[in-house]
Design an enzyme around this catalytic site. Structure first.
Site, PDB file in Angstrom:
ATOM      1  N   ASP A   1     -24.858 -17.821  -6.776  1.00  0.00           N
ATOM      2  CA  ASP A   1     -26.208 -17.279  -6.886  1.00  0.00           C
ATOM      3  C   ASP A   1     -27.241 -18.385  -6.669  1.00  0.00           C
ATOM      4  O   ASP A   1     -27.004 -19.316  -5.901  1.00  0.00           O
ATOM      5  CB  ASP A   1     -26.381 -16.602  -8.252  1.00  0.00           C
TER       6      ASP A   1
ATOM      7  N   HIS B   1     -32.689 -15.825 -11.109  1.00  0.00           N
ATOM      8  CA  HIS B   1     -31.699 -14.794 -10.809  1.00  0.00           C
ATOM      9  C   HIS B   1     -30.305 -15.201 -11.265  1.00  0.00           C
ATOM     10  O   HIS B   1     -29.581 -14.430 -11.920  1.00  0.00           O
ATOM     11  CB  HIS B   1     -31.727 -14.517  -9.296  1.00  0.00           C
TER      12      HIS B   1
ATOM     13  N   SER C   1     -27.954  -6.240  -8.621  1.00  0.00           N
ATOM     14  CA  SER C   1     -27.628  -7.599  -9.060  1.00  0.00           C
ATOM     15  C   SER C   1     -27.279  -7.628 -10.540  1.00  0.00           C
ATOM     16  O   SER C   1     -26.454  -8.434 -10.987  1.00  0.00           O
ATOM     17  CB  SER C   1     -28.828  -8.527  -8.825  1.00  0.00           C
TER      18      SER C   1
END
Length: 973
Positions: A190, A238, A419
């Protein structure tokens, strides 16, 4: 983004030998004089054109990957590394030998997917030289991959667990099963991770806790896929958020992680949410075989790779690394994507071998942004042969709306997206591997799917394109695999002992359904207790077996099934015009769960044995022949039913040229196949190859870069010479569709126009201005409605003008009712000396929404443009293509043979063209009298490693070429 129709690598072949005999004359073979270039993505061509000459350009040279990956983790990795090392060394050797490519630099090498990242000074000459390098399969830019756009969620207030963990019953796994993820490892790829977050501290795996770079637990990659020497950090938030959902603790008072005692490793591959394919692929490779900054092995493989990233398309490059992860025994948990647009899903989540994850909310509704669809093999440019014709994505769903998790700086954030759903699945998989360390990926997913929550709110059938198989339940799935007891057995045929594959075993209570494997085996974990097995299989009587399962024991259960009375089908398949037997036809019993089929011999005869007594439908198909409507047959016990079938010649085959190819495939699936017209889809980069067909449809184009003057002229020249008809299509939404390309290329028509649609309630239609067979029996002034005024079909339109002289004329206008007539040309024809052209200003896309009249005009145009088949002519058909052996070491001769029979009414010649790896190897003319047959043989000696298609006309097989035996060791990493 769709790049190209990927083809296998161009091969250098040596030691040509041809022998044509057996009832036919010998003939010489014609081998190609030069090696054709491999496919180049139009985006890469445009990139070279857009920069100044000599400016550096990077590209991915994709090489062939192994087609079969079997065995243990170590065996799979050894095969991948050795295959890449051998093939890449060969390509680099060729690059070094070519003066024109002297300035091509290899920036990076990948083995999880076989690829070289190269840099070269921008020029068409250098790009062309690169494309002609033996061993390269295709060329693409180092394209961008990104995290799906997430949405800030709503704060749901203080909780003991996040609602997502509550919904999937994580705490029951921890409390009742005593499973918290200990011993399991998850790789997250990520934006990076804040490893010092209170909920993540101490959970990152490392081989050296004193090294701040966390060897084996942290890796950062640059845009070329190279390692960056750094310490753990998050370039955004994220990566920290998704990692928290996998393994986070409860430092805030709210538990955020599904598997809090699992360890994790993290690769930064999408800094600030965006990365390159080389970056992501290098991260996937590191995740499968972790190393430190110096490339030394650093720890065991993870149980799961979790990726919440992708690209909204069907990216062929994502197939090989995804398949390799699964073959290595690692669960590939990938987000299916958010708001995917026309693509419907994102890669790599839409790869068949991936566990694609969709998102649900607190009420188990699927989030509006969560992507999904029915995926077809045809949507991929080079799909593996093992893939089914179609499949549903997502595979599974999980909480993905208003998900609370960790944020850099020690805080927390609430986000929504697929996600956020994906790490729930990754965490659940970690729990299951913690409970059952040897659990296979297939068994793990089966347990997840079978125990998931699903109802019919989205579809009456499971799986569906919203839930997939359902929303996961971590407790039920882990409980199923955690118990140390159960059953393991085999279903076989009574009397013979032959295994029965595909039998259904239903376990009650619980209604757990199992399917036997090829060897008849089945197994499942069950808590101690008394059960009943109901076993059913096609062609066998049902059996019921009681089973008592005791603690810490797997009970052996062997189930013999009695074979029901059966009979056979026999007959002959003939050509209607002559009565000659048709060889190589497939005769198949329909709507049965097993393969009941046969192939006709040289005389057209067949026999299908072992068919249970009853009524069936029988379909017969053969290359170069039309497939008739299935016939009804009745099979009697211990009897032989005769079913003779006569075949007509197939209508002329059609080439559909489109980018993306999915637009052309829609025309094939919706219109041509139902009409019985054989068709093949080609990208615009292969328009010259498309000209082999009797009819060529030049259709949709999303970019002006797909038009190439040289290839377009080659298509015109080839079709003029062969008599093939060409139909140029247009539509309002293309950049330079077929008709517009014709205008640019020839100046006829003189201009093209389009509109993105009318909002007023009006129709869109062709108006007949000249009676013609394309319009059927319609008269001048009649209309062909393309988009009715009262429909929801978008009223987009395209038209042209200035098409006249030398046989060219407009026979239909494009208009709408509110204009009171025509606004431009809609349909035109060109009666040329040796062939015919048709212009249709619509029809380049949207085949699924065509009116019946629009479809009729389209098929009439094909019929009119197609060259007329001579009456009582020859009909030569190839059959029985053989490659022997099918797997060899490089440098070993291979025998390829095909049989050819003339079932037509007169003597004729067939050009037996052998294509290997997409390139013509030899063309052997064979002249046969009516009813005669022959065998054509070639000997080829491959010198390039890989797996290559071997084709003769409509027939295809494969050849796998392995590297010569070598004792050279391949370094890990």
């Amino acid at each position: 983004m769709r790049f190209f129709r990927a083809r296998s690598t161009v091969i250098s072949w040596a030691a040509l030998a041809v022998l044509a005999g057996v009832a036919g004359p010998s003939a010489s073979a014609t081998a190609p004089a030069t090696q054709p270039a491999v496919p180049i993505a139009p985006e890469l061509v445009a990139q070279v054109e857009d920069v100044a000459d000599g400016e550096p350009v990077t590209a991915l040279a994709m090489l062939p990957n192994p087609t079969e990956l079997d065995g243990s983790y170590d065996e799979v990795l050894t095969e991948l590394r050795q295959h890449a090392a051998t093939t890449q060394a060969e390509v680099e050797r060729h690059l070094a030998q070519r003066a024109a490519t002297g300035r091509i630099t290899v920036l990076g090498r990948l083995w999880l997917t076989n690829a070289l990242l190269v840099e070269f000074p921008a020029s068409e000459r250098t790009l062309g030289a690169l494309a002609e390098t033996p061993g390269i399969d295709h060329l693409v830019p180092n394209f961008e991959v990104r995290a799906p756009e997430t949405v800030d969620g709503h704060d749901l207030g203080a909780q003991e667990l996040t609602w997502g963990l509550t919904r999937i019953e994580s705490q029951r796994v921890w409390d009742e099963l005593g499973v918290t993820g200990a011993g399991a490892k998850v790789a997250v790829l990520d934006t990076g991770v804040a490893a010092d977050h209170p909920d993540l501290a101490g959970k990152m795996f490392t081989t050296d806790p004193t090294d701040p770079r966390r060897p084996g637990g942290w890796a950062e990659f640059d845009s070329t896929g190279g390692r960056v020497d750094s310490t753990p950090h998050d370039s955004a938030d994220h990566g920290t958020h998704v990692t928290g959902t996998v393994v986070g603790g409860d430092a805030s008072g709210t538990a955020i992680g599904v598997a809090p005692d699992a360890t994790y490793i993290h690769g930064e591959v999408i800094p600030s949410g965006r990365g390159t394919f080389a970056q992501v692929a290098a991260g996937m490779q590191w995740a499968v075989a972790p190393t430190d900054i110096d490339g030394n092995p650093a720890g065991p493989a993870p149980d799961v790779v979790s990726m919440s990233l992708g690209i909204n398309t069907f990216a062929n490059e994502m197939i090989a690394p995804t398949r390799a992860i699964r073959a290595a025994g690692i669960v590939p948990a990938f987000a299916i994507g958010n708001s995917c647009g026309s693509a419907g899903t994102a890669s790599p989540g839409n790869v068949y071998d991936a566990v694609g994850v969709g998102a649900t909310d607190v009420n188990d509704n699927v989030a509006s942004f969560s992507c999904g669809g029915v995926i077809s093999r045809s949507q991929w440019s080079d799909p593996p042969a093992q893939w089914p014709a179609e499949w549903v994505k997502p595979d599974i769903s999980a909480p993905g709306v208003d998900v609370l998790s960790a944020a850099p700086g020690g805080g927390y954030a609430t986000h929504s997206g697929t996600s956020m759903a994906t790490p729930h699945v990754a965490g659940a998989a970690a729990l299951m591997r913690s409970a059952a360390p040897g659990l296979s990926v297939d068994d793990l997913f089966t347990a997840l799917a079978d125990t998931s929550f699903w109802d019919d709110r989205n579809s009456p059938d499971r799986p569906d394109t919203r839930f997939g198989h359902g929303r996961i339940n971590a407790y039920e799935a882990t409980a199923r695999v955690a118990v140390p007891s159960g059953i393991a057995g085999t279903v076989s045929a009574a009397g013979t002992g032959e295994p029965v594959a595909g039998a259904t075993v239903v376990v009650t209570p619980g209604n757990r359904t199992l399917t036997t494997k090829a060897d008849g085996a089945f197994a499942t974990r069950l808590a101690p207790g008394t059960y009943e097995l109901t076993v059913t299989a096609f062609g066998h009587d049902t059996a019921t077996v009681p089973v008592a399962v005791t603690e810490n024991t797997f009970v052996d259960v062997d189930v013999p099934l009695t074979v029901v009375p059966n009979g056979s089908l026999t007959g002959v398949v003939t050509f209607t015009e002559t009565g000659h037997g048709v060889p190589g036809a497939t005769v198949r019993v329909l709507d049965v769960p097993v393969d009941l089929s046969a192939t006709t011999d040289t005389d057209g005869r067949y026999t299908v044995d072992g068919i249970p007594a009853g009524a069936y439908s029988l379909r017969v198909s053969a290359p170069t022949f039309a497939t008739p409507t299935p016939i009804d047959v009745t099979v009697t016990a211990n009897g032989s039913t005769v079913a003779d079938v006569a075949l007509h010649a197939a209508p002329p085959s059609v080439a559909v040229v489109a980018n993306p190819e999915s637009y052309g495939q829609e025309i094939v699936d919706t219109v041509l196949t139902p009409a019985g017209i054989p068709a093949t889809v080609y990208p615009h980069a292969e328009i010259d190859r498309a000209s082999r067909h009797p009819v060529v449809l030049v259709g949709y184009s999303t970019s002006t870069g797909y038009y190439n003057r040289t290839r377009f002229q080659a298509m015109l020249d080839a079709t003029d010479a062969s008599g093939a008809g060409v139909i140029f299509l247009d539509h309002a939404t293309g950049s330079r569709n077929g008709l517009a390309q014709l205008s640019v290329h020839t100046g006829q028509p003189e201009g093209t126009w389009q509109t993105s649609g009318w909002v007023d309630p009006t129709d869109v239609r062709y108006e007949v201005t000249e009676a013609h067979p394309i319009f059927g029996d319609r008269a001048v002034g009649d209309h062909v409605v393309l988009a009715p005024a009262d429909s929801t079909v978008p009223r987009w339109a395209a038209w042209f003008a200035g098409y006249e002289g030398d046989g060219r004329r407009i026979i239909g206008a494009l208009g709408r009712e509110s204009d009171g007539g025509a606004i431009g040309g809609g349909v035109a024809i060109d009666e040329r000396p040796n062939n015919r052209h048709v212009l249709l200003s619509m029809h380049a896309t949207g085949a699924a929404t065509w009116t019946a009249d629009a479809e009729e005009i389209f098929l009439n145009a094909i019929d009119w443009a197609a060259p007329e088949r001579p009456a009582n002519g020859p009909h030569l058909t190839p059959y029985d293509l053989t490659v022997d052996p099918g797997e060899v070491q490089a440098g070993t001769p291979v025998s390829v043979s095909v049989r050819v029979k003339n079932v037509g009414a007169s003597t004729g010649t067939y050009d037996a063209e052998l294509r290997v790896g997409g390139s013509t190897f030899a063309i052997t003319p064979v002249t046969l009298a009516t009813g005669a047959s022959t065998t054509v043989r070639w000997t080829v000696t491959p010198d390039t490693v890989g797996t290559f298609p071997v084709e003769v006309g409509p027939l295809s097989s494969t050849l796998r070429v392995r590297a010569p035996v070598s004792h050279r060791e391949v370094a890990p990493g």
